[in-house]
Design an enzyme around this catalytic site. Structure first.
Site: not given
Ligand code: 26V
Length: 826
Positions: A368, A559-560, A565, A667, A671
């Protein structure tokens, strides 16, 4: 056992008619809540209504699970550390097809469905896009009849609550379970033991072979808590199984016996902390032991549950990949790969090669993000302490993998170093993404661009090794929650014109195209938007005491909060408009409300300072009568699923302005387009595909594309030079630095300016400023031409069909999972 069929029991529970529903609500008031149904309050009414609906889901839930078993269906195990469900009342009501009836039931108690849902807490068990995607996918699996399960953790505390105090983010715990969760089933009777710590031990098996086992481990229990996910009016109900940590039943018996009661209780408390709280970071991997323990805890319980089901079938282990496929949502559950190896080798005595073939055919991995700081790694020492046996399995996976690389690329020592799952350094790390790639049969990105970018960047070496292993599946969103439910007026208008099939076949929205220029239709489209704005005005007032103008352009960035972003770019535009208005109150033609919302990771200093900046600029702009007739800024605190459902339908302009090449998909962008907002955005993530579907002329595309970003980086990028050659930009930056928005304090926002001028402006905010502001000027121009705007708005909705999560799930089902929609048993 009674000889009754489920259907007969369900008949006793009652029907879907208003009278049965009312009776059931009253009965639950009496027997569950122990209260007089003559004295309902909003919360108790919500609770008994939820129980009433759960009664009507559970029969179909059992039927669905039985059908899986009877048909020996291959099932999807969707493993995710996050599920961002939001609220369930309206969504379940709609899926069950009892909206009219429930509305009538509530009327009898003097309450609307909106109000009743107001009593429900958001299930916020996720950070953002990744967790919400998981929830949309479960909705689509249920609606399509794809056999599968969601697996995760039942966090006692979800994503923190955000309050804004003095313009700054303040976090508070999200105690979402404090009044109970009427949707869930707690199944204490079906728990599993999860082991942790201890050591690896060698022994000689009775067949004479030397084997390994995991000895002296500590134990915790994983209790399944199930949430029922109904399909849209199809009688399917799938399961989201969230694990709760409990102390092992006979926890620390020795301590108990020796009289050390308090210490044994301390251990019990420690085991419960495993499912206590969701980690609120969405990027930075911090290498915390508790997080690793969370990951293994839920993976171990899930794989045990999967093996329990598989063993019932009494098949050879080589059949496993034909009965189950495990989708890893990011690397967070990737420890499942060595865990399945351990079970096959240590517990079922398979040999390595056979076990590895099974594993490799069972797992698929979704990436992701391309951002290197989000690539998960675990310190080897820590992992060895928590999961000693897994570490040696990972070493063996890596040893064999390194042999393969060597034979493919003889003498290429650097390549070996780069590709090693165990990074060799002073403090060795286990690279979870490498493990996930090596242990899966397929790896996917989440948009076309992202799928290509990961092949060229982080996974380049692996593409050379396994060329066929990489693909992409563009994300999607469920049209049930994100249009049918959240935007009643627009849904009804669309259904009136093209029928209701769009709810499960979103491509049908194309049928709106011929209506895009119809003046009568445009007028009704406009009125729908206005209604949703009025609804948002009321929500903002009652929830946050914010007073929004109802008839302005709603320019929305939610968004976050993250530097990539580029909320900062949007703020620079706001300050630019402020400067223009200060010079000439007539220089801006369109009255614009800029809405921001989003949480910053609690430890992310700059993101928090950006929140402060938004609020500070807002405070000055909103109270300056030379400006506030054309520009206002609102920061809505505590962004979450239920708030998004209010904001998105009211939006005119959707801000999707990440630096090209950084947002994997997005996403939210989908929406907004679905709800008729026009996008101002970069050529990033799924924006590109939205453009291909909707047409570039109905969006405001600006800025560098991903290749140009790469080239600019390569050639040396100088932010100061840009600031000195663009007068409006220089002026906006000047005001941020000179205390205009901070009561004269020149220090407050210096850290933000520092990221631009001394930090090298990593996300190239200044490079895209001019083209962004020009695009915003084009927005104003189009807004003035109401008919043209409405036409584009309609065509955005009409072109959004591709972004249904139903389409995404069918892509996964066909191209990755090898599963098909299933007909339920009668
Ligand atoms: C990564 C990490 C790294 C370690 C600490 C905890 C943690 C928690 C979550 C993540 C995932 C980050 C990746 C993420 O959220 N990506 C988002 O995924 C969406 C669904 O695919 C996508 O639409 C977004 O563009 C993307 O930023």
């Amino acid at each position: 056992m009674p000889k009754k069929d489920i259907a007969e029991f369900l008949e006793e529970i009652g029907g879907m008619d208003v009278e049965s529903l009312v009776n059931c609500v009253c009965r639950h008031h009496l027997s569950y809540l122990g209260r007089d149904y003559g004295r309902t309050d909003l919360f108790s009414l919500y609770q008994s209504l939820a129980y009433t609906l759960r009664d009507r889901l559970v029969g179909n839930w059992i039927k669905t699970q039985r059908s899986y078993y009877n048909q020996r269906a291959k099932s999807v195990y969707y493993l995710s550390l996050e599920f961002l469900t939001g609220k369930s009342l309206a969504s379940n009501t709609i899926s069950l097809g009892v909206e009219k009836e429930v509305t009538e039931v509530l009327e009898k108690f003097g309450v609307t469905l909106d109000e009743a849902e107001g009593a429900e807490a958001d299930a916020g068990l996720g950070n953002g896009g990744l967790g919400r995607l998981a929830s949309c996918f479960l909705d689509s699996m249920a609606s399509l009849g794809i056999p599968g399960y969601g697996y995760g953790i039942r966090y006692e505390y979800g994503i923190f609550k955000q309050a804004i105090e003095n313009g700054e983010q303040v976090e508070a715990p999200d105690d979402w379970l404090h009044s109970g969760n009427p949707w869930e089933f707690n199944r204490k009777g079906f728990m599993f033991t999860v082991r942790l710590y201890g050591r690896e031990e060698q022994y000689t098996h009775e067949d004479g072979s030397v084997r390994h086992r995991w000895a002296d481990s500590a134990k915790v229990m994983a209790v399944p808590v199930d949430m029922l996910i109904p399909g849209y009016r199809n009688g399917n109900v799938i399961n989201m199984r969230l694990w709760e940590a409990q102390p092992a039943r006979r926890f620390n018996f020795d301590l108990f016996n020796s009289g050390d009661y308090i210490r044994s209780m301390e251990d019990a408390v420690r085991s419960q902390t495993i499912s206590k709280v969701l980690y609120p970071n969405d990027r930075l991997s911090e290498g915390r032991e508790l997080r690793l323990v969370q990951q293994y805890f839920f993976v171990s319980a899930t794989i045990q549950d999967m093996m329990r089901r598989f063993m019932k079938l009494k098949l050879d282990f080589s059949e496993l990949p034909n009965r189950a496929v495990v989708q890893l949502n990011e690397t967070h559950p990737a420890i499942a790969i060595p865990e399945l190896m351990r079970i096959l080798i240590d517990e079922h005595m398979l040999n390595w090669d056979v076990a590895w073939r099974i594993c490799r055919r069972t797992f698929a991995y979704t990436n992701h993000t391309v951002m290197p700081e989000a690539l998960e790694t675990w310190p080897l020492d820590m992992m060895r302490k928590v999961l000693p046996r897994h570490v040696s399995i990972i070493f063996e996976i890596n040893r064999r993998f390194m042999e393969d690389v060597k034979s493919r690329f003889p003498g290429d020592e650097n390549r070996l170093k780069r590709m090693s799952i165990v990074e060799d350094s002073d403090s060795p790390q286990v690279r979870m993404a490498w493990l996930a790639v090596v242990g899966s049969f397929i790896v996917n990105g989440v948009s076309a661009l992202h799928g290509e970018l990961i092949k060229k960047s982080i996974f380049q070496d692996f593409v050379e090794m396994y060329p066929g292993r990489f693909t992409s599946v563009t994300n999607g969103i469920t049209p049930r929650r994100w249009l049918r439910q959240c935007n009643q007026p627009l849904s009804e208008l669309i259904t009136e014109k093209i029928g209701e099939d769009w709810v499960t076949d979103l491509a049908q929205l194309r049928k709106l195209e011929p209506l895009a220029e119809d003046p009568e239709f445009q007028d009704r489209w406009y009125k729908c938007k206005l209604k949703e704005k009025q609804r948002l005005v009321e929500y903002a007032r009652s929830e946050y005491g914010l007073y929004l103008p109802a008839d302005w352009m709603y320019d929305v960035h939610v968004k976050r909060i993250h530097e990539y972003k580029r909320q900062l770019l949007n703020v620079l535009h706001a300050v630019t408009l402020y400067c223009r208005l200060k010079k000439d109150p007539n220089s801006v033609t369109v009255p614009r409300l800029k809405i921001f919302a989003g949480k910053a990771a609690p430890g992310y200093f700059i993101a928090k300072r950006i929140i402060r900046l938004i609020n500070s600029v807002g405070a000055v702009v909103n109270s300056d009568s030379a400006v506030n007739h054309k520009l206002r800024i609102a920061f809505m605190p505590n962004y979450r699923v239920s708030q998004a459902e209010r904001i998105i339908p009211a939006t005119d302009l959707s801000e999707q302005i990440s630096l090209a090449g950084t947002e994997a998909s997005g996403t939210g962008n989908m929406k907004f387009a679905l709800n008729g907002a026009l996008t101002i955005g970069t050529l990033d993530g799924a924006n590109i595909e939205i453009m291909e579907e909707v047409g570039r002329e109905h969006m405001f595309i600006f800025g560098m594309d991903a290749d140009e970003v790469g080239a600019r980086r390569h050639n040396g990028y100088n932010p100061s030079e840009i600031a000195s050659t663009d007068q409006e930009l220089a002026e906006a930056l000047h005001y941020i630095g000179d205390g205009t928005f901070s009561e004269g304090d020149r220090e407050l926002f210096r850290p933000i300016l520092d990221t631009l001028f001394n930090g090298g402006d990593q996300y190239m905010v200044l490079a895209d400023y001019r083209s962004y502001v020009d695009a915003q000027d084009r927005v104003d121009e189009l807004w003035m031409d109401c008919k043209k705007w409405l036409r584009s708005s309609i065509l955005n909705t009409a072109g959004s069909g591709h972004f249904s999560s139903d389409r995404a799930i069918m892509d996964y089902a066909r191209n990755i999972w090898g599963v098909r929609p299933m007909k339920m048993d009668k």
